[in-house]
Design a protein around this motif. Structure first.
Motif, PDB file in Angstrom:
ATOM      1  N   PHE A  12       0.846  -1.250   0.035  1.00 59.70           N
ATOM      2  CA  PHE A  12      -0.199   0.007   0.135  1.00 59.70           C
ATOM      3  C   PHE A  12       0.949   1.096   0.072  1.00 59.70           C
ATOM      4  N   ARG A  13       0.602   2.320  -0.786  1.00 59.85           N
ATOM      5  CA  ARG A  13       1.246   3.428  -0.828  1.00 59.85           C
ATOM      6  C   ARG A  13       0.496   4.606  -0.657  1.00 59.85           C
ATOM      7  N   HIS A  14      -0.677   4.599  -0.725  1.00 62.64           N
ATOM      8  CA  HIS A  14      -1.548   5.473  -0.576  1.00 62.64           C
ATOM      9  C   HIS A  14      -2.926   5.348   0.249  1.00 62.64           C
ATOM     10  N   ALA A  15      -3.197   6.138   1.451  1.00 68.85           N
ATOM     11  CA  ALA A  15      -4.288   5.763   2.385  1.00 68.85           C
ATOM     12  C   ALA A  15      -4.965   6.833   2.604  1.00 68.85           C
ATOM     13  N   LEU A  16      -6.490   6.713   2.595  1.00 68.00           N
ATOM     14  CA  LEU A  16      -7.291   7.729   3.119  1.00 68.00           C
ATOM     15  C   LEU A  16      -7.924   7.267   4.313  1.00 68.00           C
ATOM     16  N   VAL A  17      -7.556   8.162   5.459  1.00 67.84           N
ATOM     17  CA  VAL A  17      -8.110   7.962   6.877  1.00 67.84           C
ATOM     18  C   VAL A  17      -9.306   8.817   7.024  1.00 67.84           C
ATOM     19  N   ILE A  63      -8.533   2.203   2.432  1.00 67.40           N
ATOM     20  CA  ILE A  63      -9.289   3.149   3.226  1.00 67.40           C
ATOM     21  C   ILE A  63      -9.492   2.935   4.798  1.00 67.40           C
ATOM     22  N   LEU A  64      -9.144   3.720   5.618  1.00 62.20           N
ATOM     23  CA  LEU A  64      -9.529   3.284   7.192  1.00 62.20           C
ATOM     24  C   LEU A  64     -10.622   4.349   7.570  1.00 62.20           C
ATOM     25  N   LEU A  65     -11.621   3.638   8.202  1.00 64.99           N
ATOM     26  CA  LEU A  65     -12.812   4.203   8.477  1.00 64.99           C
ATOM     27  C   LEU A  65     -13.192   4.113   9.764  1.00 64.99           C
ATOM     28  N   ASP A  66     -13.343   5.127  10.499  1.00 69.29           N
ATOM     29  CA  ASP A  66     -14.003   5.243  12.090  1.00 69.29           C
ATOM     30  C   ASP A  66     -15.775   4.940  11.638  1.00 69.29           C
ATOM     31  N   LEU A  67     -16.454   4.249  12.476  1.00 75.27           N
ATOM     32  CA  LEU A  67     -17.820   4.106  12.236  1.00 75.27           C
ATOM     33  C   LEU A  67     -18.569   5.160  12.994  1.00 75.27           C
ATOM     34  N   VAL A  91     -10.953  -0.623   5.855  1.00 73.68           N
ATOM     35  CA  VAL A  91     -10.642  -1.374   7.065  1.00 73.68           C
ATOM     36  C   VAL A  91     -11.325  -0.466   8.100  1.00 73.68           C
ATOM     37  N   VAL A  92     -12.078  -0.955   9.025  1.00 71.31           N
ATOM     38  CA  VAL A  92     -12.834  -0.173  10.164  1.00 71.31           C
ATOM     39  C   VAL A  92     -11.825  -0.248  11.223  1.00 71.31           C
ATOM     40  N   VAL A  93     -11.797   0.905  11.795  1.00 74.59           N
ATOM     41  CA  VAL A  93     -10.888   1.314  12.749  1.00 74.59           C
ATOM     42  C   VAL A  93     -11.761   1.818  13.927  1.00 74.59           C
ATOM     43  N   SER A  94     -12.042   1.154  14.906  1.00 73.34           N
ATOM     44  CA  SER A  94     -13.173   1.513  15.995  1.00 73.34           C
ATOM     45  C   SER A  94     -12.862   1.352  17.193  1.00 73.34           C
ATOM     46  N   SER A  95     -13.552   1.977  18.101  1.00 72.13           N
ATOM     47  CA  SER A  95     -13.640   1.776  19.583  1.00 72.13           C
ATOM     48  C   SER A  95     -14.488   0.892  20.039  1.00 72.13           C
ATOM     49  N   LEU A  96     -15.606   0.655  19.260  1.00 71.85           N
ATOM     50  CA  LEU A  96     -16.490  -0.219  19.482  1.00 71.85           C
ATOM     51  C   LEU A  96     -15.896  -1.613  18.759  1.00 71.85           C
ATOM     52  N   ALA A  97     -15.691  -2.627  19.464  1.00 73.36           N
ATOM     53  CA  ALA A  97     -15.329  -3.919  19.052  1.00 73.36           C
ATOM     54  C   ALA A  97     -15.898  -5.112  19.534  1.00 73.36           C
ATOM     55  N   ASP A  98     -17.184  -5.155  20.010  1.00 77.31           N
ATOM     56  CA  ASP A  98     -17.610  -6.424  20.259  1.00 77.31           C
ATOM     57  C   ASP A  98     -18.283  -7.163  19.076  1.00 77.31           C
ATOM     58  N   ALA A 110     -16.630  -4.605   4.880  1.00 79.72           N
ATOM     59  CA  ALA A 110     -15.201  -4.243   5.476  1.00 79.72           C
ATOM     60  C   ALA A 110     -14.083  -5.581   5.080  1.00 79.72           C
ATOM     61  N   ARG A 111     -13.099  -5.019   4.676  1.00 79.55           N
ATOM     62  CA  ARG A 111     -11.789  -6.112   4.601  1.00 79.55           C
ATOM     63  C   ARG A 111     -11.250  -6.421   5.827  1.00 79.55           C
ATOM     64  N   GLY A 112     -11.453  -5.656   6.836  1.00 81.14           N
ATOM     65  CA  GLY A 112     -10.679  -5.887   8.185  1.00 81.14           C
ATOM     66  C   GLY A 112     -11.266  -4.872   9.257  1.00 81.14           C
ATOM     67  N   PHE A 113     -11.081  -5.182  10.430  1.00 84.05           N
ATOM     68  CA  PHE A 113     -11.495  -4.470  11.542  1.00 84.05           C
ATOM     69  C   PHE A 113     -10.373  -4.481  12.663  1.00 84.05           C
ATOM     70  N   VAL A 114      -9.825  -3.224  13.002  1.00 87.03           N
ATOM     71  CA  VAL A 114      -8.853  -3.143  13.804  1.00 87.03           C
ATOM     72  C   VAL A 114      -9.303  -2.369  15.160  1.00 87.03           C
TER      73      VAL A 114
END
Length: 231
Positions: A12-17, A63-67, A91-98, A110-114
């Motif tokens: 990966f060379r270009h990310a959108l947060v 792409i990294l996404l907060d919900l 890739v979802v990056v969230s504080s809600l991770a249940d 989503a292709r991933g959840f961190v």
């Protein structure tokens, strides 16, 4: 040498947060740039800003996404983003991770959840797996069952709602009637009725109960925070 190897693995060379917390964006940007080999990092603090970038032809590798964003919350943002993201994995990056939230996000595309509290090595592991075409889930979580046609159909219908309509539907899912919704949102009850009519038309349902059932089919209601009460 180690960093060169890691860059070759992630590709990966270009990310959108997409996140409205500047300090988190700064910290994540440092991790992505200096440890994951990502050369260009763009940020957006609203979903609409991110959609505008993509609509203008920007093509990030990931792409990294907060919900939870100021203009959208829950699966609605992920569904809308998925429709314009092209081949870029989200890739979802969230504080809600249940487990329920993670499963719903993966089923929605989503292709991933961190989890946001994850350390640097977790982010790097997730990027390696996703860049190789895999799916990343938090440790200890199993791959959710493949979504059925009803689930996909529900997501497609919900993606047609405006942010205001999504908010009103969530309140309907919580049992609020038009008068209470109007009071909470500081709008006229006739405006709420017009939105409800439009919501049911877009969802292809005839009653509020059917709208709630369709929303639950996609875990829509469970992905949103409880609506705040007007003070």
């Amino acid at each position: 040498m180690a960093q060169e190897k890691l860059q070759a693995e992630t590709a990966f060379r270009h990310a959108l947060v997409i996140d409205d917390h500047p300090l988190f964006c700064d910290a994540l940007g440092l991790t992505l740039r200096h440890f994951a080999g990502i050369e260009r990092i763009d940020t957006a603090d609203r979903l609409e800003a991110a959609l505008a970038r993509l609509g203008a032809g920007e093509k990030p590798d990931v792409i990294l996404l907060d919900l939870h964003l100021p203009d959208v919350s829950g699966l609605d943002g992920l569904v809308r983003l998925r429709r314009v993201a092209g081949s870029a994995p989200i890739v979802v990056v969230s504080s809600l991770a249940d487990r329920q939230v993670v499963s719903a996000a993966i089923r929605a595309g989503a292709r991933g959840f961190v989890p946001k509290h994850s350390d640097r090595e977790v982010f790097l592991t997730a990027f390696r797996i996703i860049a190789a075409g895999g799916l990343y889930l938090p440790e200890g979580m199993d791959l959710p069952d493949a979504p059925g046609r009803g689930y996909e159909d529900a997501l497609d219908r919900l993606a047609q709602l405006t942010p205001q309509q999504a908010t009103i539907l969530h309140r309907i899912c919580c049992g609020a009637m038009n008068k209470q919704i109007a009071y909470d949102l500081s709008i006229a009850e006739t405006t709420v009725k017009a939105h409800v009519t439009s919501i049911m038309r877009k969802l292809g349902v005839q009653t509020r109960t059917q709208a709630v059932l369709l929303a639950k089919e996609a875990s829509f209601g469970n992905m949103l925070p409880d609506p705040p009460l007007r003070q």
